[in-house]
Design a protein around this motif. Sequence first.
Motif, short mmCIF file in Angstrom:
data_model
loop_
_atom_site.label_atom_id
_atom_site.label_comp_id
_atom_site.label_asym_id
_atom_site.label_seq_id
_atom_site.Cartn_x
_atom_site.Cartn_y
_atom_site.Cartn_z
N ILE A 12 60.57 0.24 -3.10
CA ILE A 12 62.04 0.24 -2.34
C ILE A 12 62.12 0.99 -1.12
O ILE A 12 61.68 2.06 -1.13
CB ILE A 12 63.16 0.59 -3.13
CG1 ILE A 12 63.26 -0.34 -4.47
CG2 ILE A 12 64.55 0.46 -2.49
CD1 ILE A 12 64.15 -0.11 -5.40
N LYS A 37 69.51 -7.56 -1.30
CA LYS A 37 68.70 -6.49 -0.70
C LYS A 37 69.63 -5.08 -0.65
O LYS A 37 69.09 -4.14 -0.84
CB LYS A 37 68.38 -6.83 0.70
CG LYS A 37 67.54 -5.81 1.43
CD LYS A 37 66.99 -6.42 2.65
CE LYS A 37 65.97 -5.34 3.23
NZ LYS A 37 65.37 -5.88 4.80
N SER A 40 69.46 -3.92 -4.36
CA SER A 40 67.92 -3.45 -4.64
C SER A 40 67.74 -1.96 -3.80
O SER A 40 67.20 -1.10 -4.70
CB SER A 40 66.86 -4.32 -4.14
OG SER A 40 66.92 -5.57 -4.89
N SER A 41 68.20 -1.82 -2.71
CA SER A 41 68.19 -0.72 -1.70
C SER A 41 68.70 0.60 -2.51
O SER A 41 68.19 1.61 -2.07
CB SER A 41 68.46 -0.74 -0.53
OG SER A 41 69.74 -0.86 -0.39
N THR A 182 64.09 -10.54 -9.70
CA THR A 182 64.12 -9.16 -9.80
C THR A 182 64.83 -8.76 -10.97
O THR A 182 65.81 -9.47 -11.44
CB THR A 182 64.48 -8.44 -8.40
OG1 THR A 182 66.08 -8.94 -8.47
CG2 THR A 182 63.94 -8.99 -7.40
#
Length: 210
Positions: A12, A37, A40-41, A182
């Motif tokens: 990441i 995104k 996930s970040s 994911t």
Amino acid sequence: MLQKYLEELKKIKLLSPEEEKELWIREAEGCEAAHQKLVSSYQPLVFKTAVQFHMPEEITLELIQEGTVGLLEAAENYDYSKGVAFSLYAFHRIRGRMCDFLNREFSHEELSLDRETPEGWRLTEVLPSSQLLPEEVAERHAVSDRVSRAVERLPQKERQVLEGIFLENKTPFDLAADIHVTPNHVYRLEKKGVRRIRGMLSRFMSELKK
């Protein structure tokens, strides 16, 4: 499993303030890729919060799962235009989910049904029989049948996730590999699937209560 999760975290990349703002704008417009995104970040925030509890690996993984749900909830309700940092907003949701989990799992005392009270009687002597009445058995079969039919009506990936988690005891990481998404997306699919089933069963459950 924790090591596998840590390996995913290493991939990441941190977002710059400009990149993050642009993603929140796109997310507010309904962009799923931007949403994914952003979530996930911020997964490292979930991990950092979980390890603060200093729990064994198995419990830490449970905390990460709960925290990720909190992260998803925060992302769905966050309004970037109000000027509050998402990290601060999300932290309270993440930690709250984890604390709720720990309270559910560890705040109760284990009671032995055969333990005698100071008055000399046991809990088994006053508990009702575990034998179900015929109408209760029929009701359980009806509910089970409705749930099965509701699951069959789910979109394929949501059905795979719910069956994997609740019937096959698979981890979100295993399911992510199975359906090529994911782990964060697995949590999102689980939440969507549960919400759909509740919607499909709401009328039926209301009728049972009458």
